[in-house]
Scaffold this motif. Structure first.
Motif, PDB file in Angstrom:
ATOM      1  N   ARG A 339       0.879   2.073  12.916  1.00 30.16           N
ATOM      2  CA  ARG A 339       0.321   3.089  12.011  1.00 30.16           C
ATOM      3  C   ARG A 339      -0.769   3.913  12.682  1.00 30.16           C
ATOM      4  N   GLY A 340      -1.485   3.282  13.625  1.00 37.54           N
ATOM      5  CA  GLY A 340      -2.623   3.963  14.234  1.00 37.54           C
ATOM      6  C   GLY A 340      -3.861   3.840  13.377  1.00 37.54           C
ATOM      7  N   ALA A 341      -3.817   2.951  12.398  1.00 33.03           N
ATOM      8  CA  ALA A 341      -4.952   2.680  11.513  1.00 33.03           C
ATOM      9  C   ALA A 341      -4.736   1.285  10.929  1.00 33.03           C
ATOM     10  N   LYS A 342      -5.780   0.743  10.349  1.00 35.90           N
ATOM     11  CA  LYS A 342      -5.719  -0.645   9.887  1.00 35.90           C
ATOM     12  C   LYS A 342      -4.706  -0.814   8.751  1.00 35.90           C
ATOM     13  N   VAL A 343      -3.919  -1.869   8.836  1.00 34.17           N
ATOM     14  CA  VAL A 343      -2.968  -2.258   7.795  1.00 34.17           C
ATOM     15  C   VAL A 343      -3.322  -3.667   7.337  1.00 34.17           C
ATOM     16  N   VAL A 344      -3.349  -3.868   6.019  1.00 36.87           N
ATOM     17  CA  VAL A 344      -3.748  -5.158   5.453  1.00 36.87           C
ATOM     18  C   VAL A 344      -2.613  -5.723   4.610  1.00 36.87           C
ATOM     19  N   CYS A 345      -2.339  -7.020   4.778  1.00 35.75           N
ATOM     20  CA  CYS A 345      -1.388  -7.739   3.924  1.00 35.75           C
ATOM     21  C   CYS A 345      -2.192  -8.556   2.913  1.00 35.75           C
ATOM     22  N   GLN A 346      -1.938  -8.304   1.633  1.00 33.59           N
ATOM     23  CA  GLN A 346      -2.687  -8.991   0.589  1.00 33.59           C
ATOM     24  C   GLN A 346      -1.747  -9.672  -0.394  1.00 33.59           C
ATOM     25  N   VAL A 347      -2.241 -10.741  -1.021  1.00 31.22           N
ATOM     26  CA  VAL A 347      -1.503 -11.426  -2.085  1.00 31.22           C
ATOM     27  C   VAL A 347      -2.379 -11.378  -3.339  1.00 31.22           C
ATOM     28  N   PRO A 348      -2.208 -10.376  -4.201  1.00 31.81           N
ATOM     29  CA  PRO A 348      -3.057 -10.251  -5.397  1.00 31.81           C
ATOM     30  C   PRO A 348      -2.822 -11.415  -6.359  1.00 31.81           C
ATOM     31  N   VAL A 349      -3.901 -11.877  -6.972  1.00 33.68           N
ATOM     32  CA  VAL A 349      -3.787 -12.981  -7.930  1.00 33.68           C
ATOM     33  C   VAL A 349      -4.198 -12.572  -9.339  1.00 33.68           C
ATOM     34  N   LYS A 350      -4.860 -11.427  -9.492  1.00 31.29           N
ATOM     35  CA  LYS A 350      -5.233 -10.959 -10.820  1.00 31.29           C
ATOM     36  C   LYS A 350      -5.420  -9.448 -10.799  1.00 31.29           C
ATOM     37  N   GLY A 351      -5.524  -8.876 -11.986  1.00 31.55           N
ATOM     38  CA  GLY A 351      -5.765  -7.442 -12.102  1.00 31.55           C
ATOM     39  C   GLY A 351      -4.494  -6.617 -12.035  1.00 31.55           C
ATOM     40  N   GLU A 352      -4.699  -5.307 -11.853  1.00 28.63           N
ATOM     41  CA  GLU A 352      -3.594  -4.354 -11.863  1.00 28.63           C
ATOM     42  C   GLU A 352      -2.603  -4.613 -10.730  1.00 28.63           C
ATOM     43  N   LYS A 353      -3.103  -4.979  -9.559  1.00 29.60           N
ATOM     44  CA  LYS A 353      -2.216  -5.239  -8.419  1.00 29.60           C
ATOM     45  C   LYS A 353      -1.299  -6.426  -8.699  1.00 29.60           C
ATOM     46  N   ALA A 354      -1.843  -7.478  -9.294  1.00 31.01           N
ATOM     47  CA  ALA A 354      -1.026  -8.645  -9.634  1.00 31.01           C
ATOM     48  C   ALA A 354       0.017  -8.280 -10.683  1.00 31.01           C
ATOM     49  N   ARG A 355      -0.364  -7.373 -11.603  1.00 34.86           N
ATOM     50  CA  ARG A 355       0.600  -6.927 -12.618  1.00 34.86           C
ATOM     51  C   ARG A 355       1.769  -6.185 -11.976  1.00 34.86           C
ATOM     52  N   LEU A 356       1.475  -5.367 -10.990  1.00 32.66           N
ATOM     53  CA  LEU A 356       2.539  -4.633 -10.296  1.00 32.66           C
ATOM     54  C   LEU A 356       3.438  -5.597  -9.506  1.00 32.66           C
ATOM     55  N   ILE A 357       2.828  -6.621  -8.907  1.00 36.18           N
ATOM     56  CA  ILE A 357       3.629  -7.634  -8.207  1.00 36.18           C
ATOM     57  C   ILE A 357       4.557  -8.331  -9.189  1.00 36.18           C
ATOM     58  N   ALA A 358       4.039  -8.677 -10.373  1.00 35.86           N
ATOM     59  CA  ALA A 358       4.855  -9.342 -11.390  1.00 35.86           C
ATOM     60  C   ALA A 358       6.004  -8.440 -11.836  1.00 35.86           C
ATOM     61  N   LEU A 359       5.729  -7.143 -11.943  1.00 32.09           N
ATOM     62  CA  LEU A 359       6.763  -6.189 -12.339  1.00 32.09           C
ATOM     63  C   LEU A 359       7.843  -6.091 -11.259  1.00 32.09           C
ATOM     64  N   ALA A 360       7.416  -6.048  -9.992  1.00 28.76           N
ATOM     65  CA  ALA A 360       8.378  -6.001  -8.889  1.00 28.76           C
ATOM     66  C   ALA A 360       9.206  -7.281  -8.846  1.00 28.76           C
ATOM     67  N   SER A 361       8.571  -8.434  -9.100  1.00 24.96           N
ATOM     68  CA  SER A 361       9.283  -9.709  -9.115  1.00 24.96           C
ATOM     69  C   SER A 361      10.328  -9.737 -10.221  1.00 24.96           C
ATOM     70  N   LYS A 362       9.969  -9.219 -11.373  1.00 22.06           N
ATOM     71  CA  LYS A 362      10.912  -9.169 -12.499  1.00 22.06           C
ATOM     72  C   LYS A 362      12.131  -8.328 -12.127  1.00 22.06           C
ATOM     73  N   ASN A 363      11.883  -7.200 -11.474  1.00 26.56           N
ATOM     74  CA  ASN A 363      12.986  -6.335 -11.036  1.00 26.56           C
ATOM     75  C   ASN A 363      13.855  -7.016  -9.990  1.00 26.56           C
ATOM     76  N   ALA A 364      13.228  -7.750  -9.067  1.00 29.48           N
ATOM     77  CA  ALA A 364      13.985  -8.446  -8.023  1.00 29.48           C
ATOM     78  C   ALA A 364      14.907  -9.500  -8.635  1.00 29.48           C
ATOM     79  N   HIS A 365      14.409 -10.259  -9.600  1.00 25.31           N
ATOM     80  CA  HIS A 365      15.241 -11.269 -10.265  1.00 25.31           C
ATOM     81  C   HIS A 365      16.374 -10.617 -11.044  1.00 25.31           C
ATOM     82  N   LEU A 366      16.098  -9.463 -11.645  1.00 24.99           N
ATOM     83  CA  LEU A 366      17.134  -8.761 -12.391  1.00 24.99           C
ATOM     84  C   LEU A 366      18.251  -8.300 -11.460  1.00 24.99           C
ATOM     85  N   VAL A 367      17.883  -7.712 -10.319  1.00 27.10           N
ATOM     86  CA  VAL A 367      18.885  -7.238  -9.355  1.00 27.10           C
ATOM     87  C   VAL A 367      19.686  -8.413  -8.797  1.00 27.10           C
ATOM     88  N   LEU A 368      19.006  -9.538  -8.523  1.00 23.91           N
ATOM     89  CA  LEU A 368      19.703 -10.720  -8.005  1.00 23.91           C
ATOM     90  C   LEU A 368      20.712 -11.237  -9.022  1.00 23.91           C
TER      91      LEU A 368
END
Length: 628
Positions: A339-368
């Protein structure tokens, strides 16, 4: 490799970072891995079996030798590992099935009169890029809308603001280009148009654009210019549609991040990714992976991140992951360099980011789940249908089915088709076409006898030759022959097989008075079949495919030459004599029935040419072909 002492080679492993490749007895690469220390990592595979997963145990049992490549760092090893996995697609590595590229909207702001372009690559130039987007069609529609809204040029001319001496293009006459090529707009004014387009792409001036368009539409309506009003209305709808797609905002504005979640079951895994650019979710996509046996979701996610971001041209500042991945630190370092700039890998556990992860997980299970249901239905219509047919006929199993059909018009240019279905799916690579050589006139039974005889004689010859180089689809015999017809066609097939000492079950696909399949003819009995069953649907597909393939071949022969095709095959008959024959005889049948004297009497013909035509239609040999 002739001899490889694994225990001896383990002693020679260096204590350096690198990539190792495991080979089986066929010299196939079955696994590729990376290591900080090759010595420690590779040795682990061949030590005690305790705490090893079933996948590792099975892989190790298949390893006959290994090799390794030294690198200067673990980061270099990660990049090399990705490249080798993509090249060799090893059996025991988790593999990303999808190889997708995503488009960008490119604005050439460095040009005197910038353009807005569609791009598959994000180059290191002075242009501005928006995206990547998940839909190429949406990108093209957006670019088209921007051209119309802000009158941006679409041409590739190099412009400096002076008149080019050429006429303006059609877009200018349609009011969709301000024609900088004519000097009708100043550079400053044109750059204002580009600035408005950039604001639009950044989601900042939708309301302004909507207000302007509504006003323009109202004025056109009041002036009774309903065509113009309709065009403006369509533009307004397009703006509102794009605005709707930009509604889902992330918590942080002007932030680029990918939200990644996974669903896995057995060997199947689906990763769902939400793409957020400048704080707005621009799209989502899912990716299917073939997981290694016993791999955890964390390991699968780890492989996905490495394989996916090795191929995508854009790296966001954040990866929000459903689970922590084993190679988190080295992946962050690798992506930051890309990237030429810092990239961070995070695992959200609460808040809006965790909600988006939960939404993505729900979609992944649906597609599977949808994929598994689709696979189940596909299995029912293929393997399940084969099992139904086998049970109906009293056969143990059916793997390969072949069906044959004959096509001609009044016996001319008769052709035969052979279609192949394996496990209920058509295998087009094994389809074969036959031009009938020995039959004159519309004799489907004789034509079918010739086709079947040639097909199985060829197969027997290949089998007796025994050389793999000489093997084709003919050498693989079917578990069931499907004949397009009833008793007559079945008896023809049985007699051919008997003559060749082959024992292959044969059934006929019997049709009713409306030419629809009604049942099967097998062992001298007509068998009814449930017309709503998958077995019946497969029989219908096979019958339709055999008929389609024969008709298609016959049509191609007719299309190449139509009526005069057969005449062109006669030695000594060129375009002039062909025209003379067709002028003096009403049909090819009349030419066939003409005597040598009548043929010689045609202007432009001589005795030699007449003899050639007569012999072509009457002399019986393998080179004689029927005519249309």
């Amino acid at each position: 490799m002739d001899f490889f002492d694994i225990q001896e080679e383990l002693k020679k492993l260096p204590d350096n970072p690198g990539v190792y490749l495991m080979h089986n007895e066929k010299d196939e690469i079955i696994y590729v891995g990376k290591a900080i220390s090759l010595k420690n990592r590779v040795r682990q595979y061949f030590q005690s079996n305790r705490n090893k997963s079933p996948k590792i145990l099975r892989m190790v049992s298949n390893i006959r030798w290994f090799e390794y490549i030294l690198t200067d760092s673990e980061l270099e090893a990660l990049v090399l590992e990705n490249n080798l996995i993509k090249e060799h697609r090893p059996r025991y590595n988790t593999m990303l099935k999808d190889d997708k590229t995503y488009p960008y909207i490119k604005v050439t702001v460095h040009e005197p009169y910038p353009r807005i372009l569609f791009s598959r690559d994000r180059k290191k130039d002075k242009a501005r890029y928006f995206g990547p987007y998940t839909s190429a069609e949406s990108v093209k529609n957006t670019i088209d809308l921007l051209h119309k809204l802000f009158q941006i040029r679409t041409c590739h001319k190099t412009l400096d603001g002076t008149w080019t001496g050429q006429r303006p293009c059609l877009n200018h006459h349609l009011g969709q280009c301000s024609a900088p090529c004519q000097g009708t707009v100043s550079r400053e004014e044109y750059h204002k148009q580009i600035a408005q387009a950039l604001d639009f792409l950044e989601g900042r001036n939708y309301k302004v654009v909507e207000t302007v368009l509504k006003k323009r539409m109202q004025e056109a309506s009041e002036n009774m210019d309903f065509e113009q009003a309709a065009q403006v209305r369509d533009l307004l709808f397009s703006v509102q549609k794009i605005k709707e797609k930009q509604k889902i905002n992330a918590t942080n504005q002007h932030e680029d991040r990918d939200i990644i979640a996974i669903a896995a079951e057995g060997y199947d895994a689906v990763v769902q990714v939400f793409f957020v650019r400048d704080g707005q979710m621009i799209g989502r996509d899912h990716f299917r992976l073939t997981a290694g046996e016993g791999d955890s979701t964390s390991q699968i996610l780890n492989e996905f991140v490495k394989q996916f971001y090795a191929g995508t041209p854009y790296i966001p500042a954040q990866l929000l992951l459903m689970e922590p991945i084993p190679d988190s630190e080295i992946v962050e370092k690798w992506l930051s360099e890309r990237r030429g700039a810092k990239v961070v890998c995070q695992v959200p556990v609460k808040g809006e980011k965790a909600r988006l992860i939960a939404l993505a997980s729900k979609n992944a299970h649906l597609v599977l789940a949808q994929g598994r249901e689709k696979a189940r239905r596909e299995e029912e219509r293929t393997l399940g249908a084969c099992a139904q047919i086998a049970k109906l006929l009293g056969l143990a199993t059916i793997h390969r089915m072949e069906a044959f059909d004959i096509s001609n018009i009044s016996g001319f240019e008769s052709v035969g088709s052979m279609v192949v279905f394996e496990d209920g799916k058509s295998k087009r690579s094994d389809y074969r076409k036959f031009r009938i050589r020995s039959v004159s006139g519309p004799d489907d039974y004789a034509s079918m006898r010739e086709v079947l005889t040639r097909r199985f004689t060829h197969g027997l010859e290949e089998q007796s030759a025994g050389s793999e180089a000489s093997m084709t689809s003919f050498s693989r015999f079917p578990d069931l022959l499907m004949m397009d017809g009833g008793r007559g066609q079945v008896n023809i097939a049985l007699s051919v097989l008997q003559e060749l000492n082959l024992a292959i079950p044969v059934c006929g696909m019997v049709k009713d008075d409306h030419h629809n399949t009604r049942g099967l003819y097998f062992n001298n009995v007509e068998i009814d079949i449930d017309t709503h069953s998958e077995g019946f649907r497969l029989i219908t597909r096979i019958q339709d495919e055999a008929h389609r393939f024969a008709i298609e071949y016959h049509r191609s022969l007719r299309g190449k030459s139509q009526v005069h095709s057969i005449l062109d095959e006669i030695e000594g008959i060129g375009p002039t004599r062909r025209k003379a024959l067709m002028k003096n005889f009403d049909s090819l049948e009349a030419i066939r029935n003409a005597s040598e004297e009548e043929l010689a009497a045609i202007p432009g013909m001589n005795k030699k040419a007449a003899d050639s035509v007569y012999c072509f239609f009457h002399k019986e040999n393998e080179n004689v072909k029927t005519v249309e």
